[in-house]
Design a protein around this motif. Structure first.
Motif, mmCIF file in Angstrom:
data_model
loop_
_atom_site.group_PDB
_atom_site.id
_atom_site.type_symbol
_atom_site.label_atom_id
_atom_site.label_comp_id
_atom_site.label_asym_id
_atom_site.label_seq_id
_atom_site.Cartn_x
_atom_site.Cartn_y
_atom_site.Cartn_z
ATOM 1 N N GLN A 152 -20.387 -8.834 -2.782
ATOM 2 C CA GLN A 152 -19.141 -9.202 -2.053
ATOM 3 C C GLN A 152 -18.018 -8.563 -2.859
ATOM 4 O O GLN A 152 -16.877 -7.695 -2.245
ATOM 5 C CB GLN A 152 -19.048 -10.545 -1.659
ATOM 6 N N ARG A 153 -17.910 -7.251 -4.360
ATOM 7 C CA ARG A 153 -16.879 -6.486 -5.034
ATOM 8 C C ARG A 153 -15.427 -7.350 -4.250
ATOM 9 O O ARG A 153 -14.378 -6.746 -3.618
ATOM 10 C CB ARG A 153 -16.789 -5.109 -4.026
ATOM 11 N N THR A 154 -15.249 -9.041 -3.963
ATOM 12 C CA THR A 154 -13.824 -9.474 -3.843
ATOM 13 C C THR A 154 -12.753 -9.013 -4.739
ATOM 14 O O THR A 154 -12.105 -8.823 -4.314
ATOM 15 C CB THR A 154 -14.215 -11.093 -4.328
ATOM 16 N N PHE A 155 -13.213 -9.279 -6.346
ATOM 17 C CA PHE A 155 -11.885 -8.991 -6.932
ATOM 18 C C PHE A 155 -11.163 -7.403 -6.812
ATOM 19 O O PHE A 155 -10.534 -6.957 -6.614
ATOM 20 C CB PHE A 155 -12.158 -8.734 -7.941
ATOM 21 N N ALA A 156 -12.573 -6.532 -6.789
ATOM 22 C CA ALA A 156 -11.847 -4.749 -6.560
ATOM 23 C C ALA A 156 -11.385 -5.083 -5.442
ATOM 24 O O ALA A 156 -10.459 -3.885 -4.947
ATOM 25 C CB ALA A 156 -13.310 -4.295 -6.079
ATOM 26 N N ARG A 157 -12.181 -5.640 -3.462
ATOM 27 C CA ARG A 157 -11.363 -5.154 -2.484
ATOM 28 C C ARG A 157 -9.501 -5.469 -2.969
ATOM 29 O O ARG A 157 -8.906 -5.064 -2.025
ATOM 30 C CB ARG A 157 -11.829 -5.909 -1.730
ATOM 31 N N TYR A 158 -9.271 -6.532 -3.271
ATOM 32 C CA TYR A 158 -8.360 -7.300 -4.252
ATOM 33 C C TYR A 158 -7.597 -6.028 -4.300
ATOM 34 O O TYR A 158 -6.206 -5.963 -3.911
ATOM 35 C CB TYR A 158 -8.437 -8.487 -4.544
ATOM 36 N N MET A 159 -7.722 -5.262 -5.485
ATOM 37 C CA MET A 159 -7.172 -4.570 -5.680
ATOM 38 C C MET A 159 -6.996 -2.964 -5.102
ATOM 39 O O MET A 159 -5.746 -2.472 -5.154
ATOM 40 C CB MET A 159 -7.334 -4.107 -7.065
ATOM 41 N N GLU A 160 -8.145 -3.055 -4.247
ATOM 42 C CA GLU A 160 -7.752 -1.875 -3.372
ATOM 43 C C GLU A 160 -6.843 -2.435 -2.195
ATOM 44 O O GLU A 160 -6.428 -1.429 -1.612
ATOM 45 C CB GLU A 160 -9.472 -1.561 -1.955
ATOM 46 N N ASN A 161 -7.182 -3.742 -1.309
ATOM 47 C CA ASN A 161 -5.876 -3.813 -1.004
ATOM 48 C C ASN A 161 -4.188 -3.580 -1.479
ATOM 49 O O ASN A 161 -3.692 -3.208 -0.811
ATOM 50 C CB ASN A 161 -6.200 -5.179 -0.374
ATOM 51 N N ARG A 162 -4.198 -4.131 -2.355
ATOM 52 C CA ARG A 162 -3.177 -3.831 -3.275
ATOM 53 C C ARG A 162 -2.622 -2.271 -3.627
ATOM 54 O O ARG A 162 -1.638 -2.214 -3.230
ATOM 55 C CB ARG A 162 -3.529 -4.883 -4.737
ATOM 56 N N ALA A 163 -3.777 -1.607 -3.570
ATOM 57 C CA ALA A 163 -2.797 -0.399 -4.030
ATOM 58 C C ALA A 163 -2.295 -0.613 -2.490
ATOM 59 O O ALA A 163 -1.779 0.809 -2.453
ATOM 60 C CB ALA A 163 -4.584 0.557 -4.338
ATOM 61 N N ALA A 164 -3.309 -0.089 -1.579
ATOM 62 C CA ALA A 164 -3.017 0.454 -0.099
ATOM 63 C C ALA A 164 -1.763 -0.105 0.063
ATOM 64 O O ALA A 164 -0.759 0.333 0.787
ATOM 65 C CB ALA A 164 -3.684 -0.115 1.045
ATOM 66 N N THR A 165 -1.465 -1.480 0.121
ATOM 67 C CA THR A 165 -0.477 -2.399 -0.013
ATOM 68 C C THR A 165 1.594 -1.306 -0.464
ATOM 69 O O THR A 165 2.049 -1.269 -0.143
ATOM 70 C CB THR A 165 -0.102 -2.995 -0.395
ATOM 71 N N VAL A 166 0.592 -0.187 -1.782
ATOM 72 C CA VAL A 166 1.434 -0.502 -2.607
ATOM 73 C C VAL A 166 1.588 1.255 -1.796
ATOM 74 O O VAL A 166 3.016 1.438 -1.984
ATOM 75 C CB VAL A 166 1.233 0.254 -3.943
ATOM 76 N N LYS A 167 0.931 2.457 -1.296
ATOM 77 C CA LYS A 167 1.294 3.455 -0.917
ATOM 78 C C LYS A 167 1.232 3.670 0.463
ATOM 79 O O LYS A 167 2.623 4.438 0.893
ATOM 80 C CB LYS A 167 0.141 3.723 -0.467
ATOM 81 N N ARG A 168 1.041 2.104 1.289
ATOM 82 C CA ARG A 168 1.816 1.842 2.747
ATOM 83 C C ARG A 168 2.957 1.135 2.575
ATOM 84 O O ARG A 168 4.733 1.698 4.020
ATOM 85 C CB ARG A 168 1.235 0.559 3.403
ATOM 86 N N LEU A 169 3.426 0.623 1.651
ATOM 87 C CA LEU A 169 5.239 0.438 1.595
ATOM 88 C C LEU A 169 5.659 0.283 0.144
ATOM 89 O O LEU A 169 7.839 0.396 0.821
ATOM 90 C CB LEU A 169 5.356 -1.631 1.796
ATOM 91 N N GLY A 170 5.272 1.668 -0.390
ATOM 92 C CA GLY A 170 6.443 2.119 -1.682
ATOM 93 C C GLY A 170 6.505 0.572 -2.408
ATOM 94 O O GLY A 170 7.505 0.879 -3.007
ATOM 95 N N LEU A 171 5.997 -0.435 -2.255
ATOM 96 C CA LEU A 171 6.293 -1.235 -3.337
ATOM 97 C C LEU A 171 6.028 -1.120 -5.016
ATOM 98 O O LEU A 171 5.138 0.389 -5.605
ATOM 99 C CB LEU A 171 5.301 -2.469 -3.111
ATOM 100 N N ASP A 172 6.384 -1.310 -6.057
ATOM 101 C CA ASP A 172 5.850 -0.806 -7.385
ATOM 102 C C ASP A 172 5.600 -2.336 -7.661
ATOM 103 O O ASP A 172 6.258 -3.011 -8.805
ATOM 104 C CB ASP A 172 7.620 -1.105 -8.182
ATOM 105 N N LEU A 173 4.100 -2.394 -7.695
ATOM 106 C CA LEU A 173 2.843 -3.546 -8.208
ATOM 107 C C LEU A 173 2.680 -2.809 -8.967
ATOM 108 O O LEU A 173 2.397 -1.931 -9.201
ATOM 109 C CB LEU A 173 2.622 -4.350 -6.956
ATOM 110 N N LEU A 174 2.077 -3.688 -9.670
ATOM 111 C CA LEU A 174 1.171 -3.833 -11.092
ATOM 112 C C LEU A 174 -0.332 -4.178 -10.758
ATOM 113 O O LEU A 174 -0.505 -5.084 -9.669
ATOM 114 C CB LEU A 174 1.527 -4.445 -12.817
#
Length: 260
Positions: free
Chosen positions: A47-69
């Protein structure tokens, strides 16, 4: 803490759907916002739920230019010949906290993770169905008859850790989704859980209630600590964020002061 000074938080529960990954993600981001170096290991190779969550987070950073840890995240795959102990040791050299998110099953790698835990966090839905994971309840008196297999598994892991490192593992059971229980049943569950906590040695801490917001945040990889990125927030977000703060505070984690 372990000899290398990294603090291990293991999220474990043999029953799925208890909120392990959601809680693990929010705790990881909460520690990151406090200036801690956080790494996470996802043991659920399917399922990789944690890893997928972080992948989604990285994609959001790239798409919106947000500064997220974004904590360092690894997916452990034993089929690739990886050694979990080596992976955890390597991460511990450069991080303050190591979070391990486990799947809802039993395996040698999960048992290894349990034996590395400084804090073991077991989220359960606040019902007798989930409580049965830890202890069997008499259907008439609602008293605990005996600890269940999982409690015995944890006991063995804690004993092994204490014998090896002299560490007392802090086992915390999170009561999730409290609001969905009828009042009388809630009292029975609470009473049985309190009795069981004394018998097998865990602390009880409020967890996360059933809020739609948690499910809505996953596609973007956001958490309740990313309020600025959430944009239009309401009272439900504020209440959920306070709930999260109380959960993290109740874990009593050894957060080091930030170095200026």
């Amino acid at each position: 803490m372990s000899a290398n000074n990294a603090y291990f938080i293991v999220f474990a529960n043999e029953k799925g759907g208890s909120g392990k990954s959601t809680t693990a993600v929010h705790v990881a981001i909460a520690l990151s916002t406090k200036g801690q170096k956080v790494a996470a290991v996802d043991l659920d190779t399917r399922q990789r739920t944690f890893a997928r969550y972080m992948e989604n987070r990285a994609a959001t950073v790239k798409r919106l230019g947000l500064d997220l840890l974004i904590p360092t995240t690894k997916v452990f795959d034993p089929d690739k010949g990886e050694d979990l102990g080596v992976l955890l040791d390597d991460l511990a050299k450069e991080h303050d906290f190591i979070i391990v998110d486990t799947p809802g099953r039993n395996s040698s790698d999960i048992r290894h993770a349990l034996e590395r835990a400084d804090s073991l966090v077991t989220p359960i839905n606040d019902s007798f169905v989930d409580l049965d994971l830890i202890g069997q309840v008499d259907p008439e008196t609602y008293r605990i008859k005996r600890p269940s297999f999982y409690a015995e598994l944890v006991w063995e892991a804690r004993k092994a850790r204490g014998k090896r490192d002299g560490v007392t593992v802090d086992w915390v059971v999170l009561r999730n989704r409290l609001q969905h229980l009828e009042a009388r049943n809630m009292r029975h569950v609470a009473s049985a859980m309190t009795e069981l906590s004394k018998r097998v040695g865990f602390r009880i801490n409020p967890g996360l209630s059933e809020r739609v917001i948690y499910r809505e945040l996953f596609p973007q990889g956001l958490t309740l600590l990313d309020m600025k990125a959430l944009g239009n927030t309401g009272l439900a977000h504020v209440a959920a964020r306070q709930e999260l703060r109380e959960l993290v505070s109740g874990l009593n984690l050894p957060v080091r002061a930030m170095v200026s």
